[in-house]
Write a protein that holds these residues in place. Structure first.
Motif, PDB file in Angstrom:
ATOM      1  N   ARG A 232       0.830  -1.215   0.000  1.00 49.79           N
ATOM      2  CA  ARG A 232       0.000   0.000   0.000  1.00 49.79           C
ATOM      3  C   ARG A 232       0.856   1.253   0.000  1.00 49.79           C
ATOM      4  NH1 ARG A 232      -2.961  -2.680   4.028  1.00 49.79           N
ATOM      5  NH2 ARG A 232      -1.972  -1.327   5.579  1.00 49.79           N
ATOM      6  N   TRP A 235       2.431   1.811  -3.309  1.00 52.00           N
ATOM      7  CA  TRP A 235       1.458   2.284  -4.301  1.00 52.00           C
ATOM      8  C   TRP A 235       1.090   3.751  -4.061  1.00 52.00           C
ATOM      9  CZ3 TRP A 235      -3.599   4.123  -4.177  1.00 52.00           C
ATOM     10  CH2 TRP A 235      -4.239   4.218  -5.414  1.00 52.00           C
ATOM     11  N   THR A 239       1.875   6.794  -6.571  1.00 53.49           N
ATOM     12  CA  THR A 239       0.769   7.632  -7.054  1.00 53.49           C
ATOM     13  C   THR A 239       1.062   9.107  -6.802  1.00 53.49           C
ATOM     14  OG1 THR A 239      -0.800   5.829  -6.620  1.00 53.49           O
ATOM     15  CG2 THR A 239      -1.716   8.046  -6.884  1.00 53.49           C
ATOM     16  N   ALA A 389      -9.483   9.931  -2.606  1.00 48.33           N
ATOM     17  CA  ALA A 389      -9.541   8.870  -3.615  1.00 48.33           C
ATOM     18  C   ALA A 389      -8.564   7.751  -3.278  1.00 48.33           C
ATOM     19  CB  ALA A 389      -9.232   9.453  -4.996  1.00 48.33           C
ATOM     20  N   ILE A 390      -7.402   8.116  -2.762  1.00 53.64           N
ATOM     21  CA  ILE A 390      -6.413   7.110  -2.372  1.00 53.64           C
ATOM     22  C   ILE A 390      -6.939   6.278  -1.207  1.00 53.64           C
ATOM     23  CG2 ILE A 390      -4.141   6.814  -1.285  1.00 53.64           C
ATOM     24  CD1 ILE A 390      -3.138   9.139  -2.993  1.00 53.64           C
ATOM     25  N   HIS A 391      -7.559   6.954  -0.244  1.00 52.38           N
ATOM     26  CA  HIS A 391      -8.113   6.248   0.923  1.00 52.38           C
ATOM     27  C   HIS A 391      -9.198   5.277   0.501  1.00 52.38           C
ATOM     28  CE1 HIS A 391     -10.724   5.814   4.540  1.00 52.38           C
ATOM     29  NE2 HIS A 391      -9.532   5.716   5.142  1.00 52.38           N
ATOM     30  N   ALA A 392     -10.060   5.702  -0.426  1.00 52.56           N
ATOM     31  CA  ALA A 392     -11.139   4.834  -0.887  1.00 52.56           C
ATOM     32  C   ALA A 392     -10.579   3.607  -1.603  1.00 52.56           C
ATOM     33  CB  ALA A 392     -12.069   5.617  -1.820  1.00 52.56           C
ATOM     34  N   ARG A 393      -9.454   3.769  -2.257  1.00 52.51           N
ATOM     35  CA  ARG A 393      -8.865   2.670  -3.021  1.00 52.51           C
ATOM     36  C   ARG A 393      -8.107   1.699  -2.130  1.00 52.51           C
ATOM     37  NH1 ARG A 393      -7.280   2.623  -8.505  1.00 52.51           N
ATOM     38  NH2 ARG A 393      -7.149   0.429  -9.117  1.00 52.51           N
ATOM     39  N   THR A 394      -7.518   2.184  -1.028  1.00 53.34           N
ATOM     40  CA  THR A 394      -6.633   1.331  -0.220  1.00 53.34           C
ATOM     41  C   THR A 394      -7.236   0.889   1.107  1.00 53.34           C
ATOM     42  OG1 THR A 394      -5.600   3.297   0.768  1.00 53.34           O
ATOM     43  CG2 THR A 394      -4.571   2.378  -1.212  1.00 53.34           C
ATOM     44  N   THR A 397      -8.007  -2.992   2.189  1.00 50.72           N
ATOM     45  CA  THR A 397      -7.558  -3.921   1.138  1.00 50.72           C
ATOM     46  C   THR A 397      -6.771  -5.060   1.768  1.00 50.72           C
ATOM     47  OG1 THR A 397      -5.583  -2.574   0.780  1.00 50.72           O
ATOM     48  CG2 THR A 397      -7.433  -2.193  -0.697  1.00 50.72           C
ATOM     49  N   GLU A 401      -4.911  -7.903  -2.686  1.00 54.84           N
ATOM     50  CA  GLU A 401      -5.454  -6.751  -3.412  1.00 54.84           C
ATOM     51  C   GLU A 401      -4.429  -5.622  -3.488  1.00 54.84           C
ATOM     52  OE1 GLU A 401     -10.194  -7.293  -2.241  1.00 54.84           O
ATOM     53  OE2 GLU A 401      -8.834  -6.143  -0.942  1.00 54.84           O
ATOM     54  N   LEU A 405      -2.607  -3.937  -6.877  1.00 59.04           N
ATOM     55  CA  LEU A 405      -2.494  -2.502  -7.144  1.00 59.04           C
ATOM     56  C   LEU A 405      -1.050  -2.125  -7.456  1.00 59.04           C
ATOM     57  CD1 LEU A 405      -4.723  -0.751  -4.420  1.00 59.04           C
ATOM     58  CD2 LEU A 405      -5.092  -0.782  -6.886  1.00 59.04           C
TER      59      LEU A 405
END
Length: 416
Positions: A232, A235, A239, A389-394, A397, A401, A405
């Motif tokens: 994480r 990633w 990003t 957006a990063i928080h929602a994606r990670t 997880t 997963e 990523l």
């Protein structure tokens, strides 16, 4: 056709054309010179043969002039248009000239009395589209001594000149065509070798990345029950790094450093690394040694050298209050400044054995308090825009997963 094949095709074509343009004139010139020398050699051999055949090698005595004139008349009109014979002292004994020779004799450059020991020739262009060969041959008696000299001038006829030029042109075209064919033959070989080399390089790179991941997971599991944090945080760092304009080897170094940022914890005793409570001053001093230990681990490891920026400086702070070197501001490597934000963000948002994850807003409030003290203000401002957006994606997880990523960015930035 991929980009490499297009580049290879263009470059090989360019080199082939340049080679043809350079080699063809040279080949034509060499062929012309060779044909010229062959004509001269033949003329020298024939003149020497005829002179010997008529026993006119001896040019001394009362009959010298008559003998020389007889030999000159035999040679004139066949191979030569002007024939001059000299005695061994360089005095002219005889001269015979054809009609063609008379037309060029007046425009030929004068020469010194012949005294040379070896045969030689001149290629002359006196004008009016004429090509003249002038040959000098020392004549030797049976004992090998110089008995006289022969000078022959040949006005090369149009047919012979055209034949020589045609042969030179054909040679030049053949060399040019060979250069182009060579380029065409080389192209698939270069493409194959490049593809093979690329495949091997990719295999080596993938094995390096796999080793990096394995080492990162082993380090993470020493003080955590999961390796997902490494995926994480790598990633998130990549990003943010993309948004900050990082690419190429700098991005690769950021990714490797993110995986291996805590490599030095391998050398920290379990009693300190796994202690559930607060560390005392001595224990904290020992814990902080993991930065120097990590730097030693990645230094001199070839492709892992790039990870050193993050490993050595991920605990430095913008205001200079960090460790181990107390670096401040832009003296801290950019990759380490990027990673510091990603590391703290993931640590606050993640579930750990000793803590529950903090809500997003509380996490961002803590990060905000570190703006200009712990974190690079501009990088933090850029991250703040991306953070939700990063928080929602990670958030939440699993390790698999998070690994998926990260694999996407690894393949992109390592060109796999």
């Amino acid at each position: 056709m991929n980009v490499f094949k297009k580049k290879a095709a263009r470059r090989i074509a360019l080199v082939s054309v340049l080679l043809a343009l350079v080699a063809s004139p040279i080949a034509g010139f060499v062929a012309r010179e060779q044909a010229e020398e062959e004509a001269v050699s033949f003329a020298i051999e024939e003149s020497d043969r005829l002179l010997r055949y008529h026993k006119t090698i001896e040019f001394d005595g009362a009959q010298a002039t008559k003998t020389a004139q007889s030999a000159a008349e035999v040679l004139a009109g066949g191979l030569f248009d002007i024939v001059e014979i000299y005695n061994r002292h360089g005095a002219k004994l005889a001269e015979t000239t054809t009609a063609a020779g008379e037309r060029v004799e007046s425009v030929l450059p004068r020469h010194h009395r012949p005294m040379q020991r070896t045969a030689s020739y001149e290629s002359l262009n006196p004008g009016n589209n004429l090509w003249v060969l002038r040959i000098f041959v020392p004549l030797k008696d049976t004992n090998g001594a110089i008995a006289g000299y022969f000078e022959g001038v040949r006005v090369v006829p149009d047919w012979q000149r055209e034949q020589i030029l045609f042969d030179a042109l054909v040679t030049a075209l053949m060399v040019g065509l060979a250069s182009l064919i060579c380029g065409g033959v080389l192209y698939p070989v270069v493409v194959y070798l490049a593809a093979d080399n690329e495949a091997k390089a990719r295999d080596v790179l993938e094995s390096h990345i796999a080793m990096m991941e394995a080492l990162g997971r082993a380090i993470a599991k020493r003080d955590s029950d999961t390796g997902a944090h490494n995926y994480r945080v790598a990633w998130i760092s990549a990003t943010l790094g993309e948004a900050a304009g990082l690419s190429g080897s700098t991005m690769q170094s950021l990714i490797a450093g993110s995986f291996l940022h805590d490599a030095g914890k391998i050398g920290i005793p379990d009693a300190i690394l796994l202690k559930p409570g607060r560390l005392d001053d001595d224990e904290m001093a020992t814990m902080r040694q993991h930065v120097a230990l990590g730097e030693e681990i990645v230094s001199g490891a070839g492709w892992l050298d790039g990870a050193k920026d993050v490993v050595a400086a991920h605990h430095e702070k913008w205001d200079g209050s960090g460790y181990p070197r107390g670096l401040a501001g832009e003296d801290i490597p950019l990759a380490a400044r990027v990673f510091a934000i990603a590391d703290v963000f993931d640590a606050l948002c993640s579930q750990r054995p000793y803590k529950a994850p903090l809500p997003f807003d509380e996490t961002m409030e803590i990060l905000g308090r570190g703006r200009g003290s712990h974190f690079d203000p501009q990088l933090l401002d850029r991250f703040t825009v991306m953070a939700r957006a990063i928080h929602a994606r990670t958030a939440s997880t699993s390790e698999d997963e998070a690994r998926t990523l990260m694999e996407q960015l690894v393949r992109k930035h390592f060109e796999l």
